[in-house]
Enzyme design. Structure first.
Site, PDB file in Angstrom:
ATOM      1  N   THR A   1       1.028  -2.176  18.026  1.00  0.00           N
ATOM      2  CA  THR A   1       2.310  -2.762  17.629  1.00  0.00           C
ATOM      3  C   THR A   1       3.498  -2.391  18.507  1.00  0.00           C
ATOM      4  OG1 THR A   1       2.604  -0.907  16.109  1.00  0.00           O
ATOM      5  CG2 THR A   1       1.649  -2.931  15.196  1.00  0.00           C
TER       6      THR A   1
ATOM      7  N   ARG B   1      -1.436   6.171  22.418  1.00  0.00           N
ATOM      8  CA  ARG B   1      -1.703   7.278  21.499  1.00  0.00           C
ATOM      9  C   ARG B   1      -2.729   8.222  22.126  1.00  0.00           C
ATOM     10  NH1 ARG B   1       0.834   5.798  16.855  1.00  0.00           N
ATOM     11  NH2 ARG B   1       1.096   3.559  16.499  1.00  0.00           N
TER      12      ARG B   1
ATOM     13  N   SER C   1       0.818  -1.213   0.000  1.00  0.00           N
ATOM     14  CA  SER C   1       0.000   0.000   0.000  1.00  0.00           C
ATOM     15  C   SER C   1       0.854   1.267   0.000  1.00  0.00           C
ATOM     16  CB  SER C   1      -0.959  -0.043   1.188  1.00  0.00           C
ATOM     17  OG  SER C   1      -1.927   0.976   1.096  1.00  0.00           O
TER      18      SER C   1
ATOM     19  N   PRO D   1      -4.234   2.249  23.320  1.00  0.00           N
ATOM     20  CA  PRO D   1      -2.916   1.614  23.215  1.00  0.00           C
ATOM     21  C   PRO D   1      -2.586   1.311  21.756  1.00  0.00           C
ATOM     22  CG  PRO D   1      -4.556   0.017  23.940  1.00  0.00           C
ATOM     23  CD  PRO D   1      -5.266   1.337  23.840  1.00  0.00           C
TER      24      PRO D   1
END
Length: 556
Positions: free
Chosen positions: A522, A527, A68, A519
């Site tokens: 990864t 955040r 992508s 959260p």
């Protein structure tokens, strides 16, 4: 699983030794990473896709080789279920297990156990699997596709079909069409787009004898497959003047300073665009053409752009669909039909307010396209978009059947030219134009363009639907991200205890304040998102919430 099948997997897996020290996880985007490390992964996903086909009665499954909007040296692999949507989440743990199996023997053991659990049989009395493989324009795509083919072929009786260089949405559309018994080649995809686009153009209301002047659309192809495909489509489109830049044919690098992800995040001009384009309507695709954003340059004194992101596209689509539904008679079935829009917590609050002002049912889903898609499918017409420009419109089979009957009924009554008949025809054309499998930048561009012509709007007029609230995002490194647990919509924190009350206290200090934490999926970070009526307030609120995260969780 008999000895011949075991021997087939053991022999082929020796061709693709697993790289050391690499742990992979199948997420919304499938597996992604440095292309040099992915051959064994793609081979093993080839095996999974063949098993998925067998599990579903030998229905056609798709494999797409793409990363992508990632840099050109990366690549990835994702599976399309027979519905054209993403791989069922129930199979994702198995994908992780076989991708990370340390030896051919462990791989065989995992496959054998999974086949027993899922009751998947391979043998003479069962039709073999069928898997369609596509790739984007990345140089690594060809060798990775071959690894996928070998993986599919290692399951006895399975057929792998290379369907060439495609956009991701094309592959998903073709798989969906094949399993619905419809024509499913790339040419059929283009024919479907151009036919439904022409239908919608023909249904544009005329204002006296005045013809709407159609200005040129500038498209940033991200130096990827999307630019090349829209070039191919352009010849069959009347009423659309398109100039395509960053096709990848002129030496540009995929996703480097170009593409929807770059424009949406940086809010600056992509390579190949400049002050000569002031006031022009511009669209940017991402590397595999499943995301779309619009932008324009308001003046020649700044490189900043006015961005029309996924929220603005969703709002335009919702306005148009609502207008068509309002033109339908309020019979019992029409009253019961539900139009809904699905956003994530990251959607700008101004867009949510606008959609609610339209009288729409607005619901929130967890971040990730698969979660939005599932929520949208609960409506008769469900529209979903992420701010990054990934989204589509879903029509339920029952609502489409009702539209067909309604159209026939109106025609039989001699009302074929009525406004109600036109509204029904527009809705049916939208259902054909839009890619109901996944977000599709090509079909999205066409729908935006026809709606702007229908409304007689410039891009500036569209941008006036609402003014985005200033926002700020911050990442806070923490010892353990799993200490944060949120509601399913990710709008509120359930744990640690007391943190949400503290966040709410901060929010109350600001005009139009909103904030949430979640959260990372990864990395060990939390955040933070905050918005308010001014940028200064949004920054202040974000910093206050970040401090709360540190005080409740500690910082690493």
């Amino acid at each position: 699983m008999d000895e011949i099948q075991i021997a087939s997997i053991l022999k082929s897996s020796e061709l693709f030794p697993i790289p050391q020290g690499v742990k992979l996880s199948y997420g919304t985007a499938g597996f992604r990473g440095d292309a040099k490390l992915l051959e064994s992964t793609v081979y093993r996903v080839g095996i999974l896709s063949a098993l998925r086909s067998l599990k579903l009665g030998s229905a056609t499954v798709g494999l797409m080789i793409t990363a992508s909007h990632n840099k050109v040296s990366d690549n990835g692999i994702k599976v399309s279920d027979p519905s054209g949507f993403m791989l069922s989440q129930e199979w994702e743990p198995f994908a992780d297990q076989i991708a990370n199996a340390s030896s051919p023997e462990e791989l065989v053991s995992l496959i054998r156990k999974f086949m027993e659990k899922e009751e998947i049989a391979i043998g003479e009395n069962n039709k073999g699997a069928e898997v369609w493989l596509g790739r984007d324009t990345r140089p690594s795509g060809e060798s990775l596709l071959r690894a996928g083919e070998i993986g599919v072929g290692s399951i006895l009786g399975s057929v792998a079909i290379d369907i060439g260089i495609l956009t991701t949405p094309q592959l998903h559309w073709m798989v969906r069409a094949k399993n619905k018994g419809l024509k499913a080649t790339e040419n059929d995809y283009f024919e479907n787009l151009s036919t439904s686009f022409r239908c919608l153009i023909d249904l544009i209301p005329s204002s006296g004898n005045d013809k709407l002047e159609i200005s040129k659309l500038l498209v940033d192809g991200a130096n990827g497959v999307g630019g090349q495909k829209i070039e191919k489509l352009r010849g069959s489109l009347s009423n659309l003047d398109v100039e395509i830049r960053n096709t990848g044919r002129d030496g540009g690098v995929l996703n480097e300073g170009v593409g929807a992800d770059f424009v949406q995040k940086e809010k600056v001009l992509p390579v190949g665009f400049g002050f000569k384009d002031v006031g022009m309507r511009c669209a940017s695709l991402d590397g595999d053409a499943d995301r779309l954003v619009y932008f324009y340059i308001p003046s020649d004194s700044s490189e900043k752009v006015e961005l029309l992101d996924g929220d603005k596209i969703l709002s335009l689509f919702a306005l148009f669909i609502k207008e068509q539904l309002n033109a339908l008679e309020d019979d019992e079935e029409r009253k019961q039909s539900r139009l809904g829009v699905v956003q994530t917590a990251y959607a700008n609050g101004a867009s949510t307010d606008y959609l609610k002002h339209l009288g729409l049912d607005v619901v929130f889903a967890k971040t990730g396209v698969k979660h939005l898609h599932e929520k949208a499918a609960e409506f008769d017409i469900g529209i979903y978009f992420e701010a990054n420009g990934h989204g589509t419109i879903l029509f339920s089979e029952s609502f489409l059947s009702w539209l067909v009957s309604k159209q026939k009924d109106l025609t039989a009554k001699g009302q074929g030219g009525s406004e109600e008949h036109k509204a029904v025809s527009r809705l049916m054309a939208v259902s054909n134009l839009i890619n109901q499998a996944v977000g599709d930048a090509l079909s999205g561009v066409l729908l935006v363009e026809v709606i702007l012509q229908h409304l007689g709007w410039s891009i500036e007029k569209w941008n006036e639907l609402y003014k985005d609230l200033p926002s700020r995002q911050i990442k806070v490194e923490v010892p353990d991200r799993t200490a944060v647990v949120t509601t399913s919509e990710e709008t509120e924190a359930l744990r640690p205890m007391g943190i949400q009350d503290a966040i709410n206290s901060e929010i109350k200090k600001y005009s139009r304040g909103r904030a949430f934490i979640r959260p990372s999926g990864t990395e060990d970070v939390v955040r933070v998102y905050a918005e308010a009526s001014t940028q200064e307030d949004a920054d202040s609120l974000a910093n206050s919430v970040a401090q709360l995260v540190k005080s409740f969780l500690g910082s690493s």
